[in-house]
Design a protein around this motif. Structure first.
Motif, PDB file in Angstrom:
ATOM      1  N   SER A   1     -44.984  -2.938   5.249  1.00  0.00           N
ATOM      2  CA  SER A   1     -43.610  -2.820   4.710  1.00  0.00           C
ATOM      3  C   SER A   1     -43.676  -1.720   3.810  1.00  0.00           C
ATOM      4  O   SER A   1     -42.411  -1.047   3.698  1.00  0.00           O
TER       5      SER A   1
ATOM      6  N   MET B   1     -42.428   1.141   6.103  1.00  0.00           N
ATOM      7  CA  MET B   1     -40.958   1.239   6.723  1.00  0.00           C
ATOM      8  C   MET B   1     -40.054   1.359   5.156  1.00  0.00           C
ATOM      9  O   MET B   1     -38.990   2.026   5.278  1.00  0.00           O
ATOM     10  N   VAL B   2     -40.391   1.064   4.036  1.00  0.00           N
ATOM     11  CA  VAL B   2     -39.700   1.383   2.895  1.00  0.00           C
ATOM     12  C   VAL B   2     -39.584   2.987   2.925  1.00  0.00           C
ATOM     13  O   VAL B   2     -38.480   3.481   2.571  1.00  0.00           O
TER      14      VAL B   2
ATOM     15  N   HIS C   1     -39.904   5.078   5.083  1.00  0.00           N
ATOM     16  CA  HIS C   1     -39.272   5.666   6.265  1.00  0.00           C
ATOM     17  C   HIS C   1     -37.798   5.493   6.083  1.00  0.00           C
ATOM     18  O   HIS C   1     -36.894   6.301   6.287  1.00  0.00           O
ATOM     19  N   GLY C   2     -37.107   4.561   5.510  1.00  0.00           N
ATOM     20  CA  GLY C   2     -35.830   4.162   5.126  1.00  0.00           C
ATOM     21  C   GLY C   2     -35.472   5.158   3.855  1.00  0.00           C
ATOM     22  O   GLY C   2     -34.437   5.733   4.009  1.00  0.00           O
ATOM     23  N   ASP C   3     -36.467   5.426   3.224  1.00  0.00           N
ATOM     24  CA  ASP C   3     -36.067   6.627   2.019  1.00  0.00           C
ATOM     25  C   ASP C   3     -35.746   7.759   2.850  1.00  0.00           C
ATOM     26  O   ASP C   3     -34.992   8.432   2.318  1.00  0.00           O
TER      27      ASP C   3
ATOM     28  N   THR D   1     -34.984   8.685   5.869  1.00  0.00           N
ATOM     29  CA  THR D   1     -33.779   8.545   6.571  1.00  0.00           C
ATOM     30  C   THR D   1     -32.680   8.794   5.483  1.00  0.00           C
ATOM     31  O   THR D   1     -31.912   9.555   5.894  1.00  0.00           O
ATOM     32  N   ALA D   2     -32.488   7.990   4.427  1.00  0.00           N
ATOM     33  CA  ALA D   2     -31.533   8.352   3.528  1.00  0.00           C
ATOM     34  C   ALA D   2     -31.364   9.743   2.989  1.00  0.00           C
ATOM     35  O   ALA D   2     -30.272  10.434   2.814  1.00  0.00           O
TER      36      ALA D   2
ATOM     37  N   ASP E   1     -29.991  12.018   5.673  1.00  0.00           N
ATOM     38  CA  ASP E   1     -28.596  11.757   6.012  1.00  0.00           C
ATOM     39  C   ASP E   1     -27.738  12.367   5.105  1.00  0.00           C
ATOM     40  O   ASP E   1     -26.547  12.478   5.162  1.00  0.00           O
TER      41      ASP E   1
ATOM     42  N   ASN F   1     -43.344  10.639  -2.606  1.00  0.00           N
ATOM     43  CA  ASN F   1     -43.470   9.305  -2.478  1.00  0.00           C
ATOM     44  C   ASN F   1     -44.871   8.954  -2.371  1.00  0.00           C
ATOM     45  O   ASN F   1     -45.772   9.644  -1.730  1.00  0.00           O
TER      46      ASN F   1
END
Length: 136
Positions: free
Chosen positions: A43, A46-47, A49-51, A53-54, A57, A112
């Motif tokens: 988890s 994944m967090v 990775h999401g950060d 990606t944002a 982007d 991070n």
């Protein structure tokens, strides 16, 4: 502004990476991968990775292409290193994904703590610690 020089230097450091001899045993590798797929490690990964990606982007397309080139270079390098030393494609793929994540944070200059710990593990010549995460 991207931190290309620092990131490139870190990628060069990966060229000397040697897998811990304990990962010469496929059973040890499979146990390690199972632990990675469980919480809290999964988890947290994944967090992060999401950060990332944002973050990616939100930046210029030209910079995104530069980031992707660095990620591709680093992930290919670590994949080939690990597959060459262990013949374990899954372990090599997980490390490749880790390195893509680390390089993304390095080049964007973002911090991070979970990714930093993974980076330090690779710098010590180890794989990320899945047993006792200080971030859970």
């Amino acid at each position: 502004m991207l931190d290309i020089n620092h990131t490139t230097a870190w990628i060069e450091l990966l060229s000397t990476y040697e897998v811990n001899p304990k990962y010469g045993n496929p059973d040890v590798i499979n146990q390690y991968l199972d632990q990675r797929d469980a919480d809290p490690f999964d988890s947290q990964w994944m967090v992060a990775h999401g950060d990332l990606t944002a973050i990616i982007d939100s930046i210029l397309v030209a910079d995104r292409k530069e980031i992707e080139m660095l990620q591709d270079r680093a992930s290919k390098q670590i994949y080939e290193t690990i597959i060459g030393q262990t013949s374990h494609a899954d372990l090599a793929a997980y490390a490749s994904d880790d390195v893509r994540l680390i390089v993304g944070f390095l080049v964007t200059g973002r911090v991070n703590s979970f990714v930093l710990e993974m980076k330090e593990s690779y710098e010590r010549g180890d794989l990320p610690n899945v047993e006792e995460s200080p971030f859970s």
